[in-house]
Design a protein around this motif. Sequence first.
Motif, PDB file in Angstrom:
ATOM      1  N   UNK A 212     -16.966  -6.476   9.468  1.00 39.02           N
ATOM      2  CA  UNK A 212     -17.756  -5.741   8.480  1.00 39.02           C
ATOM      3  C   UNK A 212     -16.899  -4.870   7.569  1.00 39.02           C
ATOM      4  N   UNK A 213     -15.597  -4.831   7.844  1.00 39.97           N
ATOM      5  CA  UNK A 213     -14.706  -3.978   7.047  1.00 39.97           C
ATOM      6  C   UNK A 213     -13.608  -4.821   6.410  1.00 39.97           C
ATOM      7  N   UNK A 214     -13.355  -4.553   5.140  1.00 39.04           N
ATOM      8  CA  UNK A 214     -12.196  -5.142   4.485  1.00 39.04           C
ATOM      9  C   UNK A 214     -10.935  -4.457   5.025  1.00 39.04           C
ATOM     10  N   UNK A 215      -9.790  -5.115   4.950  1.00 34.20           N
ATOM     11  CA  UNK A 215      -8.569  -4.515   5.508  1.00 34.20           C
ATOM     12  C   UNK A 215      -8.197  -3.208   4.814  1.00 34.20           C
ATOM     13  N   UNK A 216      -7.626  -2.318   5.586  1.00 35.40           N
ATOM     14  CA  UNK A 216      -7.037  -1.080   5.056  1.00 35.40           C
ATOM     15  C   UNK A 216      -6.041  -1.437   3.951  1.00 35.40           C
ATOM     16  N   UNK A 217      -5.994  -0.623   2.926  1.00 32.10           N
ATOM     17  CA  UNK A 217      -5.194  -0.925   1.740  1.00 32.10           C
ATOM     18  C   UNK A 217      -3.758  -1.285   2.070  1.00 32.10           C
ATOM     19  N   UNK A 218      -3.179  -0.590   3.068  1.00 34.05           N
ATOM     20  CA  UNK A 218      -1.763  -0.795   3.354  1.00 34.05           C
ATOM     21  C   UNK A 218      -1.536  -1.528   4.683  1.00 34.05           C
ATOM     22  N   UNK A 219      -2.553  -2.206   5.177  1.00 27.17           N
ATOM     23  CA  UNK A 219      -2.386  -3.001   6.398  1.00 27.17           C
ATOM     24  C   UNK A 219      -1.586  -4.263   6.075  1.00 27.17           C
ATOM     25  N   UNK A 220      -0.823  -4.723   7.057  1.00 26.68           N
ATOM     26  CA  UNK A 220      -0.104  -5.980   6.897  1.00 26.68           C
ATOM     27  C   UNK A 220       1.210  -5.885   6.168  1.00 26.68           C
ATOM     28  N   UNK A 221       1.629  -4.683   5.816  1.00 28.41           N
ATOM     29  CA  UNK A 221       2.914  -4.537   5.137  1.00 28.41           C
ATOM     30  C   UNK A 221       4.032  -4.661   6.172  1.00 28.41           C
ATOM     31  N   UNK A 222       5.003  -5.544   5.961  1.00 25.84           N
ATOM     32  CA  UNK A 222       6.067  -5.731   6.956  1.00 25.84           C
ATOM     33  C   UNK A 222       6.890  -4.473   7.148  1.00 25.84           C
ATOM     34  N   UNK A 223       7.272  -4.227   8.380  1.00 23.21           N
ATOM     35  CA  UNK A 223       8.037  -3.029   8.735  1.00 23.21           C
ATOM     36  C   UNK A 223       9.511  -3.378   8.928  1.00 23.21           C
ATOM     37  N   UNK A 224      10.402  -2.444   8.600  1.00 22.26           N
ATOM     38  CA  UNK A 224      11.811  -2.655   8.913  1.00 22.26           C
ATOM     39  C   UNK A 224      12.033  -2.511  10.422  1.00 22.26           C
ATOM     40  N   UNK A 225      13.154  -3.001  10.895  1.00 20.41           N
ATOM     41  CA  UNK A 225      13.434  -2.923  12.328  1.00 20.41           C
ATOM     42  C   UNK A 225      13.619  -1.485  12.791  1.00 20.41           C
ATOM     43  N   UNK A 226      14.170  -0.644  11.935  1.00 22.58           N
ATOM     44  CA  UNK A 226      14.426   0.744  12.310  1.00 22.58           C
ATOM     45  C   UNK A 226      13.912   1.676  11.229  1.00 22.58           C
ATOM     46  N   UNK A 227      12.665   2.189  11.380  1.00 23.13           N
ATOM     47  CA  UNK A 227      12.162   3.158  10.397  1.00 23.13           C
ATOM     48  C   UNK A 227      13.014   4.422  10.393  1.00 23.13           C
TER      49      UNK A 227
END
Length: 230
Positions: A212-227
């Motif tokens: 029932x919800x569209x994805x969060x605007x920033x969901x699915x953004x690839x992450x670096x190995x070490x933030x």
Amino acid sequence: MGASYGSFCPVAKAMELLDERWTMLVIRELFSGSRRFNELRRGLPRMSPSLLSRRLQQLAAAGLVARQEFGSEVEYELTTAGRELEPIVVALGVWGTRWIPELGDRDLDPKLLLWDMHRMVDHSAVPPRRTVLWFRFPAAARQVRHWWLVITPDEADVCDFDPGHDIDVTVTADLRCLTDVWRGERTWASALRAGEVAFEGPEQLRRALPGWFKPFTFAGIPKPETPILS
């Protein structure tokens, strides 16, 4: 406008206006669909009304926001100059998602979470009638423990009091877990399996609720190995 950097650099000139506290978040709220003062307040619950009023006045004076009166109602809208900030706001969100993923306890706010979720309701997926979700956060402070999301075919609203309608699904959740689910850090299925989120209601509705919800605007953004902050 903030203090001058005393520089001809256009980045410096832009930041004289934009780097004051809350300014970019006010702009983000306007991009997200908030138009009236109370809507902006609900999207920025920790910003004082007086400061919000001052920031709106500053943005209007700078030509980024237009103030429009409709009888007794006042609405705010981004001008052409304000709308040109959209890719900058998005880029900041993408960068923050990639490089500063960790949330502190102060970053967890059920009011803000439900406000963001209500904007992303997919009305084409929800039953074509009034649908009421009751969100319970047992470990949260008493005053922010219970929230109701009332969805109709045309709109959705968040209540911090029982609106008096029949409940379709009760969602009992750990606040951090549900925030992670919303941000795309975890899946609904994993949270349900772990018992950190639970649905109560008819099986058909329980199964359908995540859709029932569209994805969060920033969901699915690839992450670096070490933030940089982990």
